[in-house]
Design an enzyme around this catalytic site. Structure first.
Site: not given
Ligand code: FBP
Length: 310
Positions: A165, A199
């Site tokens: 992130y 991810k």
């Protein structure tokens, strides 16, 4: 673009066995992953359950994961240890090892570790999840914390799925957390630091010239300028997957969008070499039967793309 698969990875036997279970024995299979995350109660708070109150009970997502045939479910320690008993062995677990609430500002983003790799082993997990905030002012602390988790994962043969992130003040000034620059950088960081799977959020291309920040990201990313939206998106996804190198890429869904948009996004990601998805709100912020229906459509789409490449 060629998809990074299990055969491309140099893994210990424990990691290989666990990833094989996730990619071939559960979920859509054929080397893909479809994970159902339910860490939102911690990361966003109970507000995420307002659109579908029954989803506040983790049994809702466990039933969806089992009946929908997901590759696995992502939980923090508390939910994994309290709710999984009757699903043991039938819904693979990805244990999130670090997390935070979204009450403090994201400017200094850091997710402290709140569970151990040993907990994951004891709970029968097939992977752990680790959120790394790329570019945050707390990045140095994050790297050190990650290093210890990675070492434990090596010791136990436990795969690491990194939630990569981009966050924090500096990222905001450089075009924002979803910019192609930010997501591309996060993909590379995952490969550099030794994540087994990463991810990512889908990248958004915006022309640096139209951004508020006086110095957004390097002009090298301007190659997408002038392309139609779909083509720019496809190229951005391909670029990010290339940067992830020998780290299979999953994309997340984000907040609720229409089914058509979700399926369209998923198709482009799969055709561009993604290994799958970690879709949360788009799957469980809706009535149960509807959640099963969209799950089936996503799985069918994933397998269609794989079959078309054979
Ligand atoms: P969603 O598909 O609902 O976006 O879930 C994926 C996820 O990574 C969750 O694991 C996590 O809680 C959430 O997104 C974080 O979302 P955000 O980046 O918007 O805070």
């Amino acid at each position: 673009m060629a998809r990074t698969g299990l055969d491309d990875l140099d893994l210990s036997l424990g990691k290989r066995t666990r990833i094989h279970r996730l990619m071939y024995e559960f979920g859509p299979g054929n080397g893909t992953l479809l994970l159902l995350p339910i860490d939102h109660g911690l990361e966003h708070g109970p507000v995420d359950f307002f659109p579908n109150p029954p989803a506040a009970d983790p049994d809702y997502q466990l039933r969806l994961a089992k009946q929908g045939g997901y590759s696995g479910i992502a939980f923090h320690f508390g939910l994994a240890s309290k709710y999984m008993k009757e699903y043991a062995g039938t819904v693979p677990l990805v244990l999130k090892l670090n997390g935070k609430t979204n009450v403090p500002s994201d400017a200094e983003a850091f997710s402290p570790q709140e569970a151990w790799v040993e907990d994951a082993v004891r709970l029968g997990a097939d992977a752990i999840g680790y959120t790394l905030y790329v570019g945050s002012p707390s990045q140095a602390q994050d790297f050190v914390q990650f290093r210890a988790v990675r070492a434990e994962c090596e010791r136990y043969g436990m795969p690491i799925i990194m939630w990569g992130y981009p966050r924090g003040r500096a990222m905001a000034e450089k075009g924002g957390r979803d910019s192609i620059y930010a997501v591309d950088y996060a993909a590379r960081v995952a490969n550099e630091l030794g994540a087994d799977i990463v991810k990512l959020n889908v990248p958004k291309f915006r022309d640096p010239a139209n951004m508020d920040s006086p110095q957004p990201y390097p002009a090298l990313y301007e190659e997408w300028k002038g392309l139609d939206e779909n083509e720019a998106f496809r190229r951005a996804v391909e670029k990010v997957i290339r940067s992830a190198g020998k780290t299979p890429v999953l994309f997340s869904g984000g907040s609720r969008i229409s089914d058509e948009d979700l399926l369209h996004k998923a198709r482009i990601c799969m055709e561009s070499g993604a290994s799958g998805f970690l879709f949360g709100r788009n799957m469980w912020q809706r009535p149960f039967e509807d959640g099963l229906r969209i799950t089936e459509r996503i799985k069918t789409l994933m397998l269609e793309v794989i079959a078309s490449e054979a």
